[in-house]
Design a protein around this motif. Structure first.
Motif, PDB file in Angstrom:
ATOM      1  N   PRO A 208       6.758 -51.085  21.272  1.00 61.18           N
ATOM      2  CA  PRO A 208       5.798 -51.530  20.262  1.00 61.18           C
ATOM      3  C   PRO A 208       4.367 -51.304  20.751  1.00 61.18           C
ATOM      4  O   PRO A 208       4.116 -51.331  21.959  1.00 61.18           O
TER       5      PRO A 208
ATOM      6  N   SER B 114       0.542 -52.707  20.692  1.00 59.74           N
ATOM      7  CA  SER B 114      -0.357 -53.790  20.330  1.00 59.74           C
ATOM      8  C   SER B 114      -1.751 -53.208  20.116  1.00 59.74           C
ATOM      9  O   SER B 114      -2.444 -52.883  21.070  1.00 59.74           O
TER      10      SER B 114
ATOM     11  N   PRO C 262      -1.066 -57.333  16.918  1.00 61.12           N
ATOM     12  CA  PRO C 262       0.376 -57.508  16.793  1.00 61.12           C
ATOM     13  C   PRO C 262       0.886 -58.422  17.898  1.00 61.12           C
ATOM     14  O   PRO C 262       0.302 -58.482  18.975  1.00 61.12           O
TER      15      PRO C 262
ATOM     16  N   PRO D  60       4.172 -58.165  19.706  1.00 62.02           N
ATOM     17  CA  PRO D  60       5.307 -57.233  19.662  1.00 62.02           C
ATOM     18  C   PRO D  60       6.589 -58.046  19.627  1.00 62.02           C
ATOM     19  O   PRO D  60       6.732 -58.985  20.375  1.00 62.02           O
TER      20      PRO D  60
ATOM     21  N   GLN E 225       5.513 -53.187  12.537  1.00 62.84           N
ATOM     22  CA  GLN E 225       4.141 -52.710  12.618  1.00 62.84           C
ATOM     23  C   GLN E 225       3.896 -51.635  11.574  1.00 62.84           C
ATOM     24  O   GLN E 225       4.833 -51.021  11.084  1.00 62.84           O
TER      25      GLN E 225
ATOM     26  N   THR F  98      -2.618 -55.584  12.284  1.00 64.02           N
ATOM     27  CA  THR F  98      -1.692 -56.584  11.715  1.00 64.02           C
ATOM     28  C   THR F  98      -2.308 -57.958  11.422  1.00 64.02           C
ATOM     29  O   THR F  98      -3.147 -58.067  10.535  1.00 64.02           O
TER      30      THR F  98
ATOM     31  N   TYR G 204      -1.378 -57.273   5.903  1.00 61.86           N
ATOM     32  CA  TYR G 204      -1.773 -56.600   7.147  1.00 61.86           C
ATOM     33  C   TYR G 204      -3.270 -56.285   7.104  1.00 61.86           C
ATOM     34  O   TYR G 204      -3.806 -55.919   6.066  1.00 61.86           O
TER      35      TYR G 204
END
Ligand code: ATP
Ligand code: MG
Length: 698
Positions: A459, A461, A476, A478, A483, A489, A560
């Motif tokens: 993921p 970030s 984010p 994770p 995502q 996010t 988001y």
């Protein structure tokens, strides 16, 4: 297929959250995810964490996030004091936990967290971890500019080194509240110096060791340090930079302006240059190696109030004259440690590498304080990411088995341009999380980072924050939710981002506007050094009652957040307000475009038109056909109204020393105002500007 099953499970998992109270600006909406719409729309482009990843994560699901977020908003005092209790406090904070006034109409802007609490951040980074049994764990790995040169310090060793320097500084008369200017490259001595200052309550001000003598002297004059700490020279790539000469010149300037410096401590960086050819001023200059090792390896901590200043740091200067941002101790400590833990899903077995220099806020919060407060093993890299070649980063990742790799979009784009071979040649198997900071990351760069660097497994970030915010604001977590490439996010715990219109009215739901923050958070900066009025005017007066970030942002139907660039850079074409990030992303998604920067120029009919600077991938020739195809790419992805009026071929773009594009200068070049380029002292490579001007007529 497997992927679908995972997707469905994940959604079922969050289905029960449909009843979660959700008002925009209060509790973030995770609508699509919550309602299961995510599967329906393909263009959503959701990237899910694997089940294995989510299951082991600190925040494994949207509902866990919402639960924690809701608590942090409804009861900030309770939420944060619970977390703060995990740190060492000599004395607990006052009952109120925090107090704030962000509303200029109600008087002085004022933010305080954990006031009355007595602590020390160096103690929490080092002594506390040693006492907890981490004494023999590596705190810092050092990787030199040239391959094969490295070093490391355990938590105990780091503590000893910090104490020796702290004792010396005390001997030099540095007391609680005094400033110390640090002009060091990424040697272990840089975090050591920051921590030594913190240990004795001195206020450090790190100046990125790429700044000119003039920039350095301005900062010295501004904060009047008792001591300046530097080294003789540093190697960056194949080049040797004589830092001490730059400091000498800066000190001549500062002395002329009435700020003489009596003590300049100089670390002898033998790998770059031997000491004998260093210019020396007896009485003022002292070699680190001659004095520091003689000091005791223990040094009593200076206990400070949570609201005592910790450091002063100037912003990177993307938009104008740098601002001296002041952070205090307690809130910053709690906030950087907590954001580090959650946004990178930190586990004790992680090996963490952030490529930022300690000269920037990222190097303060996420090379030094955040990781050490968590007892992490962290890499300090002296060199350049493309030396000896573009595979250096992955060489380092494999060498140290790095699990968390945090960098900037500018580096991602430049490595992407150099080709995949440099990446795929290395294993990178240890990686589990990637991070991005500094600018919006274009979706195409995001995908390359995700697919090629992270093997579609890690993921990302994408952390949105600022020097002013101290730590991550929108990021984010994770493992918590899917995502979207290019979106930062959702807000971190305790952060209330709001999007307002020109009049400062909050807009709800799907929208686009000015990004502000409601209320304070522990890591917020408390003032601009020596200029509280500028603090209020710049950040709190534009929209009464809010902290104004200076950035534009849109929120999509799923809640988001998408950062659209600086609001000063927004381009208005025939009434369409267009963020720079959007157009640049459309350009960069073209396979032949490596990097792009757009600005607005005056246009008789449309008001403004879009002017694009484009850097092509290595070896690609300029052509009329390519120009058309780039414009088409924008027309297709955004619309005809956003099509650039002009494409200006750019071998390189003007960037700040932290790697951000300086659109302010591009705007002047685009409009031919070449005598009004303004302050270019924070530019990484001033030659780029001349190159661009000479290519203006192509
Ligand atoms: P100055 O304030 O002097 O112009 P600066 O804003 O570049 O300099 P920093 O505090 O280092 O100084 O950078 C913060 C800014 O960087 C943010 O306001 C934002 O514009 C941009 N930024 C940082 N991280 C992200 C991100 N993840 N996504 C989008 N933009 C980001
Ligand atoms: Mg800024």
């Amino acid at each position: 297929n497997n992927n679908d099953i995972r997707t469905i499970n994940h959604l079922r998992h969050v289905d029960s959250m449909a009843t979660m109270p959700s008002g925009a600006g209060k509790i973030p909406r995770l609508n699509a995810v919550i309602l299961g719409e995510a599967l329906a729309t393909e263009e959503n482009d959701l990237v899910f964490p694997t089940d294995e990843f989510s299951q082991q994560a600190h925040v494994p699901s949207p509902q866990k996030y919402l639960e924690m977020y809701k608590r942090s908003i409804e009861d900030p005092a309770g939420f944060w004091s619970e977390i703060a209790s995990q740190f060492y406090w000599k004395q607990k904070w006052d009952d109120s936990v925090y107090s704030e006034n962000l509303d200029v109409s109600k008087g002085r802007v004022n933010i305080e967290w954990f006031k009355g609490g007595i602590t020390n951040i160096c103690y929490n980074c080092l002594d506390k971890n040693v006492e907890a049994g981490l004494g023999d764990k590596i705190a810092l790995y050092w990787e030199g500019n040239d391959t094969g040169f490295d070093d490391s310090l355990t938590y105990s060793q780091l503590l000893h080194k910090v104490c020796q320097l702290a004792n010396y500084l005390k001997d030099m008369g540095v007391q609680k509240g005094d400033a110390v200017v640090i002009y060091l490259p990424m040697l272990l001595e840089l975090p050591i110096t920051m921590l030594a200052c913190a240990r004795i309550g001195a206020v450090h001000s790190v100046v990125f060791a790429g700044f000119s003598a003039e920039s350095l002297s301005q900062r010295i004059i501004d904060c009047k340090p008792k001591v300046v700490i530097t080294c003789n020279a540093v190697k960056r790539g194949p080049k040797i930079i004589h830092l001490k000469d730059i400091v000498d010149a800066a000190l001549v300037e500062s002395a002329k302006t009435g700020v003489p410096i009596d003590t300049c401590l100089v670390y002898e960086n033998q790998l770059a240059m031997k000491r004998d050819i260093t210019k020396w001023q007896d009485g003022r200059d002292i070699w680190w190696q001659d004095v520091i090792p003689k000091y005791p390896t223990e040094c009593a901590v200076e206990w400070v109030d949570a609201e005592d200043p910790l450091f002063l740091l100037y912003t990177s200067g993307s938009t104008g004259k740098p601002k001296g941002v002041l952070h205090t101790t307690g809130g910053y400590m709690v906030y950087t440690a907590t954001t580090f833990k959650y946004a990178f899903d930190y586990k004790p077995s992680d090996v963490y590498w952030c490529t930022a220099d300690c000269g920037w806020i990222t190097g303060h919060s996420y090379v030094t304080y955040g990781p050490l407060l968590n007892g992490a093993s962290c890499i300090v890299f002296e060199g350049a990411p493309n030396y000896p070649d573009s595979g250096r980063c992955w060489d380092i990742v494999d060498k140290y088995k790095v699990t968390i790799f945090y960098t900037a979009p500018t580096l991602v784009r430049s490595l992407m341009r150099d080709g995949d071979e440099y990446v795929t040649r290395y294993s990178r198997k240890s990686l589990r999380i990637l991070g991005s900071v500094g600018e919006p990351i274009n979706p195409s760069a995001w995908r390359w980072f995700y697919n090629v660097v992270g093997d579609s497994r890690c993921p990302i970030s994408d952390t949105w924050w600022q020097t002013e915010t101290g730590g991550f604001m929108i990021t984010p977590l994770p493992g918590a939710w899917p995502q979207k490439p290019g979106s930062a996010t959702f807000p971190f715990f305790g952060v209330k981002p709001v999007i307002v219109d020109e009049k400062g009215v909050e807009i709800e739901g799907e929208c686009s506007g000015y990004l502000c923050v409601k209320g304070s958070w522990p890591g917020a900066f408390r003032t601009l050094y020596g200029d509280h009025e500028r603090y209020e005017t710049t950040y709190f007066k534009p929209f009464t009652g809010y902290y104004f970030t200076g950035d534009g942002c849109s929120r999509d139907k799923d809640g988001y957040h998408w950062l659209t660039g600086r609001v000063d850079d927004v381009i208005n074409v025939s009434g369409h307000r267009i963020g720079t990030a959007e157009v640049e992303s459309a350009l960069v998604s073209h396979p032949k475009c490596a990097e792009a920067a757009v600005v607005g120029i005056e246009h008789e009919v449309k008001g403004q038109a879009i002017y694009a600077f484009v850097t092509l991938v290595e070896g690609e020739p300029y052509s009329e056909e390519l120009r058309k195809s780039l414009i088409l790419s924008v027309r297709k992805q955004i619309g005809a109204f956003a099509a650039p009026e002009r494409i200006h071929w750019a071998p390189g773009l003007p960037k700040t020393r932290s790697g951000k594009i300086m659109r302010r200068i591009l705007r002047k070049i685009a409009s031919g105002q070449l005598d009004e380029l303004g302050d270019t002292s924070t530019l990484a490579d001033p030659n780029v500007v001349e190159q661009l001007i000479s290519l203006s007529n192509c």
